[in-house]
Write a protein that holds these residues in place. Structure first.
Motif, short mmCIF file in Angstrom:
data_model
loop_
_atom_site.label_atom_id
_atom_site.label_comp_id
_atom_site.label_asym_id
_atom_site.label_seq_id
_atom_site.Cartn_x
_atom_site.Cartn_y
_atom_site.Cartn_z
N GLY A 1 0.84 -1.20 0.00
CA GLY A 1 0.00 0.00 0.00
C GLY A 1 0.87 1.25 0.00
O GLY A 1 2.08 1.17 0.18
N GLY B 1 0.46 3.95 2.11
CA GLY B 1 0.10 4.73 3.29
C GLY B 1 1.22 5.67 3.70
O GLY B 1 2.39 5.31 3.66
N VAL C 1 -2.65 -0.13 4.83
CA VAL C 1 -1.76 -0.30 3.69
C VAL C 1 -1.92 -1.64 2.98
O VAL C 1 -1.22 -1.92 2.03
CB VAL C 1 -0.28 -0.09 4.10
CG1 VAL C 1 -0.04 1.35 4.49
CG2 VAL C 1 0.12 -1.03 5.21
N ARG D 1 -0.42 0.90 9.07
CA ARG D 1 0.89 1.54 9.16
C ARG D 1 1.07 2.17 10.54
O ARG D 1 0.16 2.74 11.10
CB ARG D 1 1.02 2.62 8.08
CG ARG D 1 2.41 3.24 8.00
CD ARG D 1 2.41 4.35 6.96
NE ARG D 1 3.73 4.89 6.71
CZ ARG D 1 4.33 5.80 7.48
NH1 ARG D 1 3.72 6.28 8.54
NH2 ARG D 1 5.53 6.24 7.17
#
Length: 168
Positions: A126, A128, A135, A156
């Protein structure tokens, strides 16, 4: 326009529409290319197999991409299969078969290590930026529901290498 062999049998023909037919293999010399002309980017080039069946793109005599109308799609490198999409829609990465029997109604993503002791890894990345950003997730849905019944979520932390897993 036609070209015939010594006995008069046509081996190459171009009709008035520009359609070319060959009676035999077409060999493209090393370093040469086939171009699908698309000068104004409004149409796609195609490779058509009008009789159905299968089509293989090969290198050094090995199938690199194999497409079969009623069966599967296979992707290989150096004569070693890397990914297969079955006629049922199952995706197999790193192996040629799925371990176990799952029934005809199932679609499976199987990732298998390539050698003994090798790992089968699915990586979800992801983007993030902030603490508590989700994420990545593995969500389990019932067919008729938009919301997941349960999920495994990666959240995260305060830096890119810190985070938690949540089982929801």
């Amino acid at each position: 326009f036609a070209v015939a062999d010594i006995s008069g049998v046509p081996i190459f023909d171009v009709n008035s529409s520009g359609l070319s037919t060959f009676d035999g293999n077409v060999v493209i010399k090393n370093g040469k290319k086939i171009f699908f002309n698309n000068p104004i980017n409004t149409a796609n080039g195609s490779i058509v197999c009008p009789g159905g069946g299968s089509l293989a793109l090969q290198a050094y005599g090995n199938d690199m991409i194999y497409l079969n109308e009623n069966s599967e799609i296979r992707f290989s490198t150096s004569s070693s299969e890397k990914m297969r999409i079955t006629s049922a829609g199952s995706v197999i990465v790193g192996a040629t078969a799925i371990n176990g029997a799952f029934g005809a109604s199932n679609t499976i993503l199987a990732v298998k290590g390539s050698t003994s002791g090798g790992e089968g890894i699915i990586q979800i990345t992801g983007l993030g930026n902030n603490a508590t950003d989700n994420v990545g997730a593995l969500a389990f849905h019932s067919q008729a529901e938009a919301d997941a019944m349960c999920s495994i979520v990666s959240i995260r932390g305060n830096s890119d290498d810190v985070g938690n897993m949540a089982f929801l």
